[in-house]
Design a protein around this motif. Structure first.
Motif, PDB file in Angstrom:
ATOM      1  N   HIS A 168     -10.569-122.618  62.197  1.00 36.85           N
ATOM      2  CA  HIS A 168     -10.173-121.509  62.515  1.00 36.85           C
ATOM      3  C   HIS A 168      -9.727-120.549  61.559  1.00 36.85           C
ATOM      4  O   HIS A 168     -10.263-119.311  61.109  1.00 36.85           O
ATOM      5  CB  HIS A 168      -9.071-121.106  63.735  1.00 36.85           C
ATOM      6  N   LEU A 169      -8.734-121.103  60.781  1.00 31.29           N
ATOM      7  CA  LEU A 169      -8.070-120.257  59.670  1.00 31.29           C
ATOM      8  C   LEU A 169      -8.988-120.481  58.345  1.00 31.29           C
ATOM      9  O   LEU A 169      -9.405-119.748  57.560  1.00 31.29           O
ATOM     10  CB  LEU A 169      -6.734-121.070  59.327  1.00 31.29           C
TER      11      LEU A 169
ATOM     12  N   ASP B 262     -12.079-120.890  58.103  1.00 27.84           N
ATOM     13  CA  ASP B 262     -13.412-119.796  58.406  1.00 27.84           C
ATOM     14  C   ASP B 262     -13.204-118.523  57.908  1.00 27.84           C
ATOM     15  O   ASP B 262     -14.156-117.859  57.634  1.00 27.84           O
ATOM     16  CB  ASP B 262     -13.992-120.137  59.758  1.00 27.84           C
ATOM     17  N   GLY B 263     -11.959-118.135  57.625  1.00 22.30           N
ATOM     18  CA  GLY B 263     -11.736-116.830  56.834  1.00 22.30           C
ATOM     19  C   GLY B 263     -12.151-116.965  55.492  1.00 22.30           C
ATOM     20  O   GLY B 263     -12.317-115.772  54.979  1.00 22.30           O
ATOM     21  N   SER B 264     -12.318-117.999  54.788  1.00 25.97           N
ATOM     22  CA  SER B 264     -12.870-118.097  53.613  1.00 25.97           C
ATOM     23  C   SER B 264     -14.096-117.359  53.283  1.00 25.97           C
ATOM     24  O   SER B 264     -15.087-117.436  54.054  1.00 25.97           O
ATOM     25  CB  SER B 264     -12.897-119.609  53.002  1.00 25.97           C
ATOM     26  N   LYS B 265     -14.369-116.680  52.296  1.00 25.79           N
ATOM     27  CA  LYS B 265     -15.314-115.914  52.014  1.00 25.79           C
ATOM     28  C   LYS B 265     -15.741-115.555  50.374  1.00 25.79           C
ATOM     29  O   LYS B 265     -14.596-115.967  49.647  1.00 25.79           O
ATOM     30  CB  LYS B 265     -15.137-114.492  52.548  1.00 25.79           C
TER      31      LYS B 265
ATOM     32  N   ASP C 295      -8.050-110.892  51.321  1.00 27.26           N
ATOM     33  CA  ASP C 295      -8.803-111.972  51.603  1.00 27.26           C
ATOM     34  C   ASP C 295      -8.645-113.159  50.732  1.00 27.26           C
ATOM     35  O   ASP C 295      -7.908-113.038  49.634  1.00 27.26           O
ATOM     36  CB  ASP C 295     -10.349-111.690  51.580  1.00 27.26           C
TER      37      ASP C 295
ATOM     38  N   ALA D 273      -5.396-117.342  68.449  1.00 31.96           N
ATOM     39  CA  ALA D 273      -5.450-115.922  67.723  1.00 31.96           C
ATOM     40  C   ALA D 273      -4.340-115.080  68.155  1.00 31.96           C
ATOM     41  O   ALA D 273      -3.740-114.641  67.385  1.00 31.96           O
ATOM     42  CB  ALA D 273      -6.821-115.239  67.828  1.00 31.96           C
TER      43      ALA D 273
ATOM     44  N   LYS E 188      -3.647-115.631  58.611  1.00 32.30           N
ATOM     45  CA  LYS E 188      -4.675-115.440  59.621  1.00 32.30           C
ATOM     46  C   LYS E 188      -5.918-116.117  59.163  1.00 32.30           C
ATOM     47  O   LYS E 188      -5.835-116.940  58.379  1.00 32.30           O
ATOM     48  CB  LYS E 188      -4.608-114.341  60.555  1.00 32.30           C
ATOM     49  N   ARG E 189      -7.004-115.206  59.250  1.00 30.76           N
ATOM     50  CA  ARG E 189      -8.084-115.429  58.665  1.00 30.76           C
ATOM     51  C   ARG E 189      -8.051-114.596  57.402  1.00 30.76           C
ATOM     52  O   ARG E 189      -9.199-114.504  56.573  1.00 30.76           O
ATOM     53  CB  ARG E 189      -9.348-115.243  59.472  1.00 30.76           C
TER      54      ARG E 189
END
Length: 457
Positions: free
Chosen positions: A20-21, A23-26, A186, A305, A318-319
């Motif tokens: 979940h955390l 998946d915040g990578s971008k 981010d 969350a 968080k994300r």
């Protein structure tokens, strides 16, 4: 957080919480800037707090903003407690004492986030002025006692209000009598998250010093430049403050998840009803501790969350990363805070320089600095240097980082000019709080009432 999450996806393992955390990578091209700010509403006549109910009230402000913006109202137990932009690009929410918060949209530049904040304040003034209401940009309520401060009808706050006195001395003050400016940023990978989390955690006390803006409580000096900074030293140390494991070379998403799993929960929502879960940790919840207390008794990703949103470290993961060290302040600071952090960690060269500057700082040194800053401000020291000296170096790094980003407005200006309020603080060698204390002893003749004129939106 304007509205609690209701994702009903069941949780099968800790690995899903880590994902979940992660998946915040971008990619860097998708990095955004989310700026949040809070302010105290007050009646111009008498500088008194604004209640939730009534013709001139917090509810009236929310109703007016609903009509103006067309945003979707957020309802809790039949009462409006906020608004959300229909596509999720921004929200308005209430803090426990009526502090009015804009959670901005994820935007590409500080030019955009500054325009967003200014537009919000202009819209809010249009609704508030006929009601005789203005807003105060400070980090701490300068006049009203806790008993005089109104309480908002938000279910999660009822649970927190009952719980806070059990785990710290200043939790209720944090909830009802403080305001902040925050920026959400981010990361591109676990390694990038680690570097940004470590650097920004070490530098958070410097942000507290630069933005120190809460020197008064109940009508007199409280002995602090950042009373808000001191409050966070004794709010709920199981879920707040400086986390030692962040300083470890191998700090990871899993380390943060392991810590979060063992922090007591606040609540779980089911069918719009908030259940007090302060007696169990999330790990115990996953092990079945609430099977007999909830309609289903099983944790969901929405529960996770929401739990993450109730953790209060100096930098919250968080994300994305939430920079949480700054006092609330005047409108220029709403733009200066994202400029400071974006300049330091969104440019590779700037992040390298900030990492090198703080490389030798230990957990113990940063913890001592965090303890000193609320009283000493820029005079506090770490590793033999004052924060006044270090701030010059950091602002130079941030300015170069913003110039390197080269995000220009229509006039061809980059984002570095938004650092001006902080450069003025460093040039003076005095925080906004120090200036107010001088005014209190001088032109204000020992009164905090002028702050409602000179520091209002």
């Amino acid at each position: 957080m304007a509205r609690d999450t209701t994702d009903l996806t069941p949780i099968a393992s800790k690995a899903e919480l880590i994902s979940h955390l992660a998946d915040g990578s971008k990619p860097e091209t998708d990095f955004r800037i989310g700026t949040e700010h809070e302010k105290f509403p007050f009646f111009i006549d008498g500088n008194t707090p604004v209640p939730y109910e009534g013709e001139r009230s917090i509810k009236a402000l929310l109703d007016g903003m609903t009509r103006m913006l067309g945003w979707e109202p957020i309802i809790d137990a039949g009462k409006i407690i906020g608004l959300v932009e229909p596509t999720g690009q921004g929200a308005i929410s209430l803090e426990p004492g009526g502090q009015f918060e804009l959670s901005g949209a994820p935007l590409e530049t500080i030019h955009q986030t500054c325009r967003e904040s200014n537009a919000h304040l202009a819209q809010l003034r249009e609704i508030a002025e006929p009601l005789g209401i203005r807003f105060l940009g400070l980090g701490g309520s300068p006049k009203w006692s806790l008993a005089e401060t109104p309480r908002m009808p938000k279910s999660r706050y009822d649970i927190m209000t009952n719980y806070m006195p059990k785990v710290g001395k200043q939790g209720l003050d944090m909830m009802y009598r403080t305001c902040t400016i925050q920026v959400n940023l981010d990361f591109s990978s676990e390694t990038d998250m680690r570097r940004k989390m470590q650097v920004s955690t070490k530098l958070q006390p410097i942000a507290t010093a630069l933005f120190a803006n809460s020197p008064f409580t109940e009508g007199k000096p409280n002995g602090f430049l950042s009373w808000r900074g001191d409050i966070w030293r004794d709010t709920d140390n199981q879920r707040a403050g400086l986390l030692p494991f962040i300083f470890e070379p191998g700090f990871s998403f899993e380390h943060y998840v392991d810590w979060a799993l063992d922090v007591p929960m606040y609540f779980v929502t089911r069918n719009g009803v908030y259940h007090d879960c302060t007696h169990v940790t999330f790990r115990q919840f996953m092990d079945g501790a609430l099977k007999d207390e909830l309609p289903d008794g099983l944790p969901t990703m929405g529960d996770w969350a929401n739990h993450l949103s109730t953790l209060f470290p100096d930098v919250r993961l968080k994300r994305f990363l939430e920079m949480r060290g700054a006092d609330g302040g005047p409108w220029r600071n709403i733009c200066a805070l994202p400029a400071f952090w974006v300049g330091l960690i969104y440019d590779g060269g700037a992040l390298d320089a900030a990492e090198q500057l703080t490389k030798s700082w230990t957990f113990e040194q940063v913890h001592a600095l965090r303890d000193a800053v609320p009283v000493q401000g820029l005079a506090a020291e770490i590793d033999g240097r004052s924060l006044h000296q270090l701030s010059r170096d950091l602002l130079d790094i941030a300015r170069k980082g913003l110039q390197s980003r080269a995000r220009l407005n229509d006039e061809g200006n980059d984002e570095s000019h938004f650092l001006a309020p902080l450069e003025e603080v460093v040039a003076r060698g005095e925080t906004a709080a120090g200036q107010m204390l001088s005014l209190y002893k001088g032109r204000w003749n020992g009164s905090v009432e002028p702050v409602f004129d000179e520091y209002a939106y």
